[in-house]
Design a protein around this motif. Structure first.
Motif, PDB file in Angstrom:
ATOM      1  N   THR A 171       0.820  -1.210   0.000  1.00 63.21           N
ATOM      2  CA  THR A 171       0.000   0.000   0.000  1.00 63.21           C
ATOM      3  C   THR A 171       0.857   1.264   0.000  1.00 63.21           C
ATOM      4  OG1 THR A 171      -0.157  -0.227   2.391  1.00 63.21           O
ATOM      5  CG2 THR A 171      -2.027  -1.026   1.109  1.00 63.21           C
ATOM      6  N   SER A 201       3.542   4.003  -1.668  1.00 63.37           N
ATOM      7  CA  SER A 201       3.595   4.538  -3.032  1.00 63.37           C
ATOM      8  C   SER A 201       4.525   3.705  -3.908  1.00 63.37           C
ATOM      9  CB  SER A 201       4.041   5.999  -2.997  1.00 63.37           C
ATOM     10  OG  SER A 201       5.237   6.138  -2.275  1.00 63.37           O
ATOM     11  N   LYS A 241       3.058   0.170  -4.679  1.00 62.51           N
ATOM     12  CA  LYS A 241       2.009   0.197  -5.710  1.00 62.51           C
ATOM     13  C   LYS A 241       2.635   0.275  -7.092  1.00 62.51           C
ATOM     14  CE  LYS A 241      -0.885   3.031  -2.976  1.00 62.51           C
ATOM     15  NZ  LYS A 241      -1.418   4.373  -2.931  1.00 62.51           N
ATOM     16  N   ILE A 297      -4.178   4.392  -9.124  1.00 61.47           N
ATOM     17  CA  ILE A 297      -3.024   5.282  -8.999  1.00 61.47           C
ATOM     18  C   ILE A 297      -3.315   6.606  -9.701  1.00 61.47           C
ATOM     19  CG2 ILE A 297      -0.652   5.643  -9.822  1.00 61.47           C
ATOM     20  CD1 ILE A 297      -0.032   2.783  -9.185  1.00 61.47           C
ATOM     21  N   GLN A 305      -5.696   8.726  -7.684  1.00 63.61           N
ATOM     22  CA  GLN A 305      -4.997   9.249  -6.508  1.00 63.61           C
ATOM     23  C   GLN A 305      -4.048  10.390  -6.896  1.00 63.61           C
ATOM     24  OE1 GLN A 305      -2.810   6.171  -4.645  1.00 63.61           O
ATOM     25  NE2 GLN A 305      -3.752   6.567  -2.655  1.00 63.61           N
ATOM     26  N   ASN A 306      -3.343  10.214  -8.012  1.00 59.31           N
ATOM     27  CA  ASN A 306      -2.404  11.237  -8.458  1.00 59.31           C
ATOM     28  C   ASN A 306      -3.113  12.523  -8.843  1.00 59.31           C
ATOM     29  OD1 ASN A 306      -0.237   9.590  -8.024  1.00 59.31           O
ATOM     30  ND2 ASN A 306       0.023   8.995 -10.147  1.00 59.31           N
ATOM     31  N   LYS A 313      -5.854  13.554  -7.564  1.00 58.23           N
ATOM     32  CA  LYS A 313      -6.245  14.185  -6.298  1.00 58.23           C
ATOM     33  C   LYS A 313      -5.055  14.875  -5.663  1.00 58.23           C
ATOM     34  CE  LYS A 313      -9.811  11.524  -4.064  1.00 58.23           C
ATOM     35  NZ  LYS A 313      -9.632  10.229  -3.415  1.00 58.23           N
ATOM     36  N   ALA A 314      -3.891  14.220  -5.705  1.00 55.50           N
ATOM     37  CA  ALA A 314      -2.690  14.789  -5.088  1.00 55.50           C
ATOM     38  C   ALA A 314      -2.270  16.074  -5.788  1.00 55.50           C
ATOM     39  CB  ALA A 314      -1.553  13.771  -5.113  1.00 55.50           C
ATOM     40  N   LYS A 315      -2.545  16.161  -7.087  1.00 54.87           N
ATOM     41  CA  LYS A 315      -2.177  17.381  -7.807  1.00 54.87           C
ATOM     42  C   LYS A 315      -3.139  18.505  -7.430  1.00 54.87           C
ATOM     43  CE  LYS A 315       0.094  19.983  -9.853  1.00 54.87           C
ATOM     44  NZ  LYS A 315       1.521  20.180  -9.740  1.00 54.87           N
ATOM     45  N   GLY A 316      -4.431  18.180  -7.351  1.00 60.62           N
ATOM     46  CA  GLY A 316      -5.404  19.226  -7.039  1.00 60.62           C
ATOM     47  C   GLY A 316      -5.633  20.126  -8.230  1.00 60.62           C
TER      48      GLY A 316
END
Ligand code: HEM
Ligand code: SF4
Ligand code: FES
Lengths: 232, 247
Positions: A9, A11, A14, A82, A85-86, A88-91
């Motif tokens: 789980t 980074s 994955k 992935i 999630q990426n 979301k992480a960038k926004g």
């Protein structure tokens, strides 16, 4: 066991799953192409159909193919997770964006992957499903064999006589080429395999693979198209 | 020279923010931050709220200055920070769009200022050496091979500015984290805690909500200290070694 879950789980864990399943798929594709070259033989499909029969009935290969289906699904599902999630992480995205940072494929692996997946559904639905679960593929017995095999060869030629299927293949293969153009060397980086001497070789191999393998696959439908045209 | 600026304005973390346009008269020998100082002076005289932006050393060593200038963290020049960018890089009449670093783990506090505490948390989770610093040891008391010390130094030049995260389409902090880990791993003092450092810093990095590295390479292009992505590949290997290697 807890340490292993923690790893999977994380980074990097994955990404390791993406890399290993990706490399597994890469080695499969090379073998798949080698077998399919027999579609170009002008032997009424004997060598290809006997090979296809062997591939679908040999217990060891059946076992490996289950691993292959699992690998594709794992790679695709993990890849989509992935990517979400990426994102979301960038926004928020930039108002002005520069295209020069990193190649296009590397930033659109999930999009290319979805295209490949859509292609795979059409591909497997047309050949694998019809051969395994329907009677639409005829049986044929060649001289010197005491068993009948399915005439997948003729089915392939029939499919590729439809222009829309040929176009779907060409689009799918283009997506594959771009996915692998970045994916091949990326998989090695994810494994931490970088080296002054060997990384340039890996990169060159990746570019060669990502161009030659899709071209190899594309030759088959194009060959059928040209053959049909010359029959008129 | 006269410039048109399009700047991101946001009152606080909750405000949704918007772009606002300004005109400013600058000299080409000014640094980019000095140009913003001129703008702020103008705004103050007009009794308007000045634009908030981060800065401290103004000589490319502290890593405070940030800004995404026309889509590029730290502006168009390679290997420099925003404070080292000068207005001679622009022509009179140019429009310059200035945005804050974008990443979910770098929330905007105000205007162009983002909260980079997530980086501090990563450092606190293992980016250090726990030795009691007594007296300074003699120089060359610990022999270190020149190539190794150069490599360690290359990684050590990371100033923790976060441009790598800002440039990454995945908002990944792998370049920063890997630079710190590679730097310490190459030094005899740092080797001792290497395994725990790798485990804990990755764990913290993930906890902060940074994205996964897709090996895009945008970070390396925008990094003002030209930190190489080789650090990332090394970190991948270190991590696998830490997880699967013997005790
Ligand atoms: C047969 C076809 C495929 C092959 C050979 C393949 C191969 C690869 C390889 C080698 C990577 C690089 C892994 C890494 O960066 O470490 C990769 C990444 C990726 N693949 Fe595939 N792939 C295939 C199909 C798919 C499909 C069907 C999907 C999704 C629906 C997909 C989605 C992705 C994504 C999103 C990544 C990027 C992961 C990342 O960089 O974080 N792939 N693929
Ligand atoms: S790696 Fe480069 S861009 Fe990232 S924090 Fe360090 S100096 Fe800044
Ligand atoms: S203000 Fe210190 S690096 Fe720019």
């Amino acid at each position: 066991m807890g340490w292993f879950i923690d790893f999977l789980t994380s980074s990097i864990g994955k990404k390791l799953v993406m890399s290993l399943t990706g490399l597994f798929l890469i080695s499969f594709l090379a073998i798949h192409l080698l077998g399919n070259i027999q579609l170009l033989f002008n032997d009424g499909g004997e060598s290809f159909n006997v090979y296809a029969h062997f591939m679908t009935s040999n217990p060891l290969i059946k076992f490996v193919s289950i691993g292959l289906y699992a690998g594709i699904l794992l790679h695709a599902i993990q890849g989509i997770f992935i990517a979400i999630q990426n994102k979301k992480a960038k926004g928020r995205k930039y108002e002005v964006s520069t295209l020069k940072n990193g190649n296009w494929a590397s930033k659109n692996m999930a999009l290319l992957g979805i295209l490949i997946f859509a292609f795979l559904c059409i591909h497997m639905g047309d050949f694998w499903w019809k051969m395994k679960f329907t009677d639409s593929v005829e049986m044929i017995t060649y001289d010197g064999y005491d068993y009948a095999v399915k005439d997948l060869y003729s089915k392939v030629y029939y499919s590729f006589s439809q222009m829309w299927i040929v176009i779907v293949y060409l689009i799918g293969l283009l997506a594959l080429a771009m996915h692998l153009y970045h994916g091949f060397q990326s998989a090695f980086t994810t494994l931490g395999l970088v080296h002054k001497k060997y990384t340039p070789i890996i990169k060159a191999m990746g570019i060669a693979y990502s161009i030659l393998i899709p071209i190899g696959f594309a030759i088959i439908p194009l060959y059928v198209v040209v053959k049909n045209l010359s029959n008129y | 020279m006269e410039l048109k600026l399009k700047i991101w304005r946001q009152k606080n973390q909750k405000d949704s923010g918007h772009f606002e346009s300004y005109k400013v008269e600058a000299e080409e020998h000014m640094s980019f931050l000095e140009m913003l100082d001129v703008l702020n002076q103008q705004l103050i005289e007009q009794k308007k709220e000045p634009v908030a932006f981060d800065h401290d050393c103004r000589e490319g060593i502290c890593g405070s200055c940030s800004l995404v200038i026309n889509g590029r963290p730290h502006g168009p020049q390679a290997g420099t920070t925003t404070c080292q960018l000068h207005m001679r890089a622009y022509k009179s009449g140019d429009t310059i769009t200035i945005e804050p670093f974008r990443a979910s783990s770098f929330p905007v506090i105000k205007d162009l200022v983002v909260d980079r505490s997530s980086f501090d948390n990563i450092i606190q989770s293992g980016g250090y050496i726990s030795v009691n610093t007594g007296q300074a040891p003699d120089g060359n008391a610990i022999p270190i091979e020149k190539d190794l010390s150069s490599e360690a130094f290359d990684s050590a030049t990371c100033i923790g500015c976060g441009a790598c995260v800002a440039a990454c389409p995945n908002g990944s902090a792998m370049l920063f984290t890997s630079a710190k880990i590679n730097h310490l791993q190459k030094m005899p003092q740092g080797k001792v805690e290497h395994k725990n450092r790798v485990k804990n810093m990755i764990k913290q990095m993930d906890k902060e909500g940074f994205g996964q590295c897709s090996n895009v390479g945008a970070c390396e292009v925008e990094c003002p200290k030209e930190i190489s992505t080789k650090n990332i590949a090394n970190l991948n290997r270190f991590y696998l070694g830490t997880v699967f290697g013997g005790e």
